[in-house]
Design a protein around this motif. Structure first.
Motif, PDB file in Angstrom:
ATOM      1  N   VAL A   6       0.843  -1.203   0.000  1.00  0.00           N
ATOM      2  CA  VAL A   6       0.000   0.000   0.000  1.00  0.00           C
ATOM      3  C   VAL A   6       0.876   1.249   0.000  1.00  0.00           C
ATOM      4  N   ALA A   7       1.875   1.288   0.877  1.00  0.00           N
ATOM      5  CA  ALA A   7       2.759   2.459   0.956  1.00  0.00           C
ATOM      6  C   ALA A   7       3.477   2.691  -0.364  1.00  0.00           C
ATOM      7  N   ALA A   8       3.953   1.626  -0.999  1.00  0.00           N
ATOM      8  CA  ALA A   8       4.672   1.764  -2.274  1.00  0.00           C
ATOM      9  C   ALA A   8       3.738   2.270  -3.377  1.00  0.00           C
ATOM     10  N   GLN A   9       2.525   1.753  -3.434  1.00  0.00           N
ATOM     11  CA  GLN A   9       1.569   2.181  -4.463  1.00  0.00           C
ATOM     12  C   GLN A   9       1.177   3.647  -4.258  1.00  0.00           C
ATOM     13  N   VAL A  10       0.942   4.035  -3.024  1.00  0.00           N
ATOM     14  CA  VAL A  10       0.577   5.429  -2.731  1.00  0.00           C
ATOM     15  C   VAL A  10       1.763   6.347  -3.024  1.00  0.00           C
ATOM     16  N   GLU A  11       2.963   5.918  -2.655  1.00  0.00           N
ATOM     17  CA  GLU A  11       4.150   6.732  -2.908  1.00  0.00           C
ATOM     18  C   GLU A  11       4.341   6.981  -4.410  1.00  0.00           C
ATOM     19  N   GLU A  12       4.155   5.950  -5.202  1.00  0.00           N
ATOM     20  CA  GLU A  12       4.304   6.081  -6.651  1.00  0.00           C
ATOM     21  C   GLU A  12       3.323   7.109  -7.229  1.00  0.00           C
ATOM     22  N   ALA A  13       2.099   7.108  -6.725  1.00  0.00           N
ATOM     23  CA  ALA A  13       1.094   8.052  -7.216  1.00  0.00           C
ATOM     24  C   ALA A  13       1.271   9.445  -6.622  1.00  0.00           C
ATOM     25  N   ALA A  14       1.679   9.512  -5.360  1.00  0.00           N
ATOM     26  CA  ALA A  14       1.737  10.789  -4.646  1.00  0.00           C
ATOM     27  C   ALA A  14       2.953  11.637  -5.000  1.00  0.00           C
TER      28      ALA A  14
END
Length: 153
Positions: A6-14
């Protein structure tokens, strides 16, 4: 494992969202505390962030989170400054803060220790150089477990 995904996916988008607002995405953490889940984003910019910066980032990210829904459970979204003792994660972070005091821990002992506090005097893709009590110490970047600025008062 889900936390890291979750953190990696959000980081990529954010990260590009933050850049579009003139901000740097420092870190994304997805953690359970007590009975609640928290998705925390830490943003920064030269001179520090304001409440308006945090709100703008939160609103921009909130739209994406509603659309993509990458978080499997209910959570609280928090966007804030990383604070005075911000983490140093990327080689660029280390280069940017050369000349500042940092705290650093390693995965394996370096010269018999795993925790260091010293002046950050050099940084590259491969290593970090600290000055500790007048002595230079080079630590391979692959050995850095965690690093953060050390607040000086």
């Amino acid at each position: 494992m889900v936390r890291h995904k979750v953190a990696a996916q959000v980081e990529e988008a954010a990260a590009p969202m933050a850049a579009a607002l003139g901000l740097e995405l420092v870190d994304v953490v997805y953690v359970k505390e007590g009975g609640n889940w928290y998705l925390r984003l830490f943003i920064d910019r030269e001179g520090g962030v304001t409440l308006d910066d945090c709100q703008a980032m939160s609103e921009k990210l909130d739209r994406w989170l509603d659309e993509v829904d990458p978080v499997p459970q209910s959570y609280h979204l928090e966007v804030s400054s990383p604070g005075l003792e911000r983490p140093l994660k990327k080689p660029d972070d280390f280069r940017r803060f050369q000349g500042r005091m940092i705290q650093l821990s390693t995965f394996a002992p370096v010269e018999g220790r795993k925790k260091f506090t010293g002046l950050l005097v050099g940084a590259g893709e491969e290593s970090v150089q600290l000055e500790i009590q007048g002595r230079q110490l080079v630590i391979p970047m692959e050995q850095v477990a965690a690093a953060r600025l050390k607040a000086e008062f």
